[in-house]
Structures are given as C-alpha cells and as structure tokens.
Design a protein around this motif. Structure first.
Motif, PDB file in Angstrom:
ATOM      1  N   ASP A  15      -1.409 -37.121 -38.521  1.00 56.76           N
ATOM      2  CA  ASP A  15      -1.483 -36.977 -39.980  1.00 56.76           C
ATOM      3  C   ASP A  15      -1.054 -38.265 -40.672  1.00 56.76           C
ATOM      4  OD1 ASP A  15      -2.038 -34.377 -39.421  1.00 56.76           O
ATOM      5  OD2 ASP A  15      -0.236 -33.538 -40.361  1.00 56.76           O
ATOM      6  N   ALA A  16      -1.700 -38.583 -41.768  1.00 55.13           N
ATOM      7  CA  ALA A  16      -1.289 -39.661 -42.677  1.00 55.13           C
ATOM      8  C   ALA A  16      -0.917 -40.952 -41.951  1.00 55.13           C
ATOM      9  CB  ALA A  16      -0.116 -39.174 -43.537  1.00 55.13           C
ATOM     10  N   SER A  17      -1.734 -41.363 -40.990  1.00 56.17           N
ATOM     11  CA  SER A  17      -1.368 -42.518 -40.164  1.00 56.17           C
ATOM     12  C   SER A  17      -2.395 -43.652 -40.180  1.00 56.17           C
ATOM     13  CB  SER A  17      -1.182 -42.059 -38.711  1.00 56.17           C
ATOM     14  OG  SER A  17      -2.427 -41.665 -38.141  1.00 56.17           O
ATOM     15  N   LYS A  44      -7.256 -42.129 -50.726  1.00 60.20           N
ATOM     16  CA  LYS A  44      -6.410 -40.928 -50.708  1.00 60.20           C
ATOM     17  C   LYS A  44      -5.381 -41.046 -51.821  1.00 60.20           C
ATOM     18  CE  LYS A  44      -3.712 -38.002 -47.655  1.00 60.20           C
ATOM     19  NZ  LYS A  44      -3.476 -37.716 -46.249  1.00 60.20           N
ATOM     20  N   ASP A  92      -1.737 -35.529 -51.299  1.00 56.09           N
ATOM     21  CA  ASP A  92      -1.925 -34.614 -50.168  1.00 56.09           C
ATOM     22  C   ASP A  92      -2.484 -33.283 -50.639  1.00 56.09           C
ATOM     23  OD1 ASP A  92      -1.344 -35.977 -47.844  1.00 56.09           O
ATOM     24  OD2 ASP A  92       0.790 -35.914 -48.269  1.00 56.09           O
ATOM     25  N   ALA A 146     -10.870 -33.782 -42.138  1.00 62.91           N
ATOM     26  CA  ALA A 146     -10.082 -34.454 -41.102  1.00 62.91           C
ATOM     27  C   ALA A 146      -9.770 -35.894 -41.524  1.00 62.91           C
ATOM     28  CB  ALA A 146     -10.843 -34.439 -39.774  1.00 62.91           C
ATOM     29  N   VAL A 184      -5.562 -31.097 -48.957  1.00 62.20           N
ATOM     30  CA  VAL A 184      -5.928 -31.507 -47.600  1.00 62.20           C
ATOM     31  C   VAL A 184      -5.908 -30.264 -46.732  1.00 62.20           C
ATOM     32  CG1 VAL A 184      -5.249 -32.826 -45.584  1.00 62.20           C
ATOM     33  CG2 VAL A 184      -5.032 -33.845 -47.833  1.00 62.20           C
ATOM     34  N   ARG A 185      -7.054 -29.886 -46.291  1.00 59.21           N
ATOM     35  CA  ARG A 185      -7.176 -28.643 -45.508  1.00 59.21           C
ATOM     36  C   ARG A 185      -8.287 -28.806 -44.495  1.00 59.21           C
ATOM     37  NH1 ARG A 185     -11.811 -27.488 -47.954  1.00 59.21           N
ATOM     38  NH2 ARG A 185     -11.889 -28.238 -50.060  1.00 59.21           N
ATOM     39  N   GLU A 186      -8.202 -27.992 -43.470  1.00 62.20           N
ATOM     40  CA  GLU A 186      -9.301 -27.983 -42.476  1.00 62.20           C
ATOM     41  C   GLU A 186      -9.621 -26.569 -42.111  1.00 62.20           C
ATOM     42  OE1 GLU A 186      -9.583 -30.831 -39.111  1.00 62.20           O
ATOM     43  OE2 GLU A 186      -7.786 -31.638 -40.035  1.00 62.20           O
ATOM     44  N   GLU A 228      -3.321 -42.340 -44.652  1.00 60.60           N
ATOM     45  CA  GLU A 228      -2.010 -42.433 -45.280  1.00 60.60           C
ATOM     46  C   GLU A 228      -2.227 -42.493 -46.801  1.00 60.60           C
ATOM     47  OE1 GLU A 228      -0.857 -45.975 -43.142  1.00 60.60           O
ATOM     48  OE2 GLU A 228      -1.484 -47.270 -44.791  1.00 60.60           O
ATOM     49  N   ARG A 254      -6.994 -35.829 -44.133  1.00 56.74           N
ATOM     50  CA  ARG A 254      -5.693 -35.563 -43.486  1.00 56.74           C
ATOM     51  C   ARG A 254      -5.166 -36.813 -42.776  1.00 56.74           C
ATOM     52  NH1 ARG A 254      -4.385 -35.154 -38.637  1.00 56.74           N
ATOM     53  NH2 ARG A 254      -6.514 -35.015 -37.837  1.00 56.74           N
ATOM     54  N   ALA A 255      -6.071 -37.544 -42.122  1.00 59.94           N
ATOM     55  CA  ALA A 255      -5.650 -38.684 -41.297  1.00 59.94           C
ATOM     56  C   ALA A 255      -5.196 -39.886 -42.127  1.00 59.94           C
ATOM     57  CB  ALA A 255      -6.819 -39.107 -40.394  1.00 59.94           C
TER      58      ALA A 255
END
Ligand SMILES: C[S@@+](CC[C@H](N)C(=O)[O-])C[C@H]1O[C@@H](n2cnc3c(N)ncnc32)[C@H](O)[C@@H]1O
Length: 213
Positions: free
Chosen positions: A105-107, A205, A208, A137, A211-213, A143, A140-141
């Motif tokens: 997440d957030a990376s 982004k 947050d 996705a 942010v859903r999947e 940052e 979410r990924a």
C-alpha cells in the motif's frame, strides 16, 4: 568445437530479475533494490528502452520494469547488466496480478503506463490490462502525491482508461506533458516515426478517500 554463441557472451540478464518467494506476500522494496529511493513502475515494459534510459538518467529512482514475455524481460535484464543499472530491476509477471497482490500500500511514486496493448478487436477487449479493479489497485499502491503517467495511441482504449481512473475518488486527473529530455519508449519512437498521434494523461493521488478494491 565452439561452445559459445553470441548470447552466451552477453551479461547475465537474470541478475536483474526479481525473484518472488511468495506470490501472496507484498514485495519488500528494501530487498528488491540495493538503495532506498522512490519506486517507479513501468508496466508492460516491452524491451525496456524507456525503463533503462529513465533509470540511467535518474540514478536516485528505483525502477521496476514489469513484463510478461520472457524474451523481452531478458532483454531488459541484459540492459540493466550491461549498463550497470543497480536501480533497474525486472519482474516477469502479469502486471494486473502484480498491482493487486504484490505491491505494498502507498509505496509507489510513479506508475508509467506506456502503450498498454489496446487489443483492438471487441472480442479481445477482455484481455485489456486497465479495468476498474486494476485502477483501484493503482490508487491503493500510489503514495500520497504519487502519479500515473499514461501514453497511448488508441483513442477507444484511452476513453476506457480515462473512465476507469476518473472513477477512483483518490485520484485527480492532470495534464501530463513530458519535457524533451524525458526518454521515449520504443513504441513511442516507432509511432513518432510513423507520424501517429499519441495521447497523454496523468492522474495524481490526492487522498486515501475511496481507495477500494
Ligand atoms: C505495446 S507494447 C509497449 C511496450 C513499451 N511500454 C513501449 O512503450 O515501448 C506492450 C507490452 O506490454 C506487455 N504486456 C501486455 N500485457 C501485459 C500484462 N498484463 N502484464 C505484463 N506485460 C504485459 C507486452 O508483452 C508488451 O511487451
């Protein structure tokens, strides 16, 4: 009797390959790259012309090139080895799976999506990489402040991609225009030679939220 072919003499491409020990556990960027730095993903990296040039010109950035075809992944690995690019790594995998299950997440600072396969025939659209789940996705990924940078020549797929990313509340569209120093991908160079029109779009982004999947 000669035992070497020309490929035997080229640098070992596998040295730059990322090994996934557990396909259900997110990657640890600290183990993927030797030095810390912002992580950029090049999804569907092809022969890696862009990824290698970008990694060379931005030594403080860690670039992960994701490509599902072995021959192309090996070419990227060879570029990393020949050019001594410790900040370029290759993952031979399907990008959608990677985004959903292997990216923490957030990376990620930047997701480069350069000429994703358009699958022009309607019956093949199911193979397209970008859909709602993929967009979620990516959101979410990233940052906070992270970006998706899209380059594409196919207007129909562009429209679909825009709808998918715009539907993510965490993302905000912006006009992304690379400067002249920004490396061109192999397909981009080829299309420019053919005089094809190329579209670009960016998303950032902003929160947050959603942010859903
Ligand atoms: C049209 S080429 C673009 C290559 C490169 N990005 C460029 O602009 O030169 C698309 C590349 O994405 C790879 N690809 C397509 N779908 C993929 C997926 N789901 N996961 C990983 N690679 C994929 C293909 O094998 C191909 O190398």
């Amino acid at each position: 009797m000669p035992t070497h072919t020309s490929t035997d003499c080229s640098p070992e491409p596998e040295a730059a390959f990322v090994r996934v020990d557990d396909i259900c556990q997110p990657l640890d960027w600290g183990r993927v790259f030797p030095a810390r730095g912002p992580v950029h993903l090049d999804l569907g990296a092809g022969d890696g012309g862009f990824a290698a040039a970008f990694a060379r010109e931005n030594p403080g950035v860690n670039v992960l090139a994701v490509e599902r075809l072995l021959g192309r992944a090996r070419k990227i690995g060879r570029k990393a080895a020949r050019q001594g690019l410790a900040n370029l790594r290759v993952l031979r995998l399907e990008s959608g799976y990677m985004m959903r299950y292997l990216v923490p997440d957030a990376s990620v600072a930047v997701i480069h999506l350069m000429h994703p396969d358009p699958w022009p025939k309607r019956r093949h659209w199911k193979h397209r990489l970008v859909g709602e789940g993929f967009a979620a996705a990516c959101a979410r990924a990233l940052e906070p402040g992270g970006e998706i940078r899209l380059t594409i020549d196919h207007p129909g797929y562009l429209k679909e991609i825009i709808a998918c990313f715009d539907a993510q509340r965490a993302l905000e569209a912006f006009r992304w225009l690379p400067g002249p120093e920004y490396p061109r991908s192999d397909f981009e160079a080829e299309f420019a030679g053919q005089g094809k029109v190329v579209f670009r779009q960016g998303w950032r982004k902003v929160s947050d939220l959603g942010v859903r999947e």
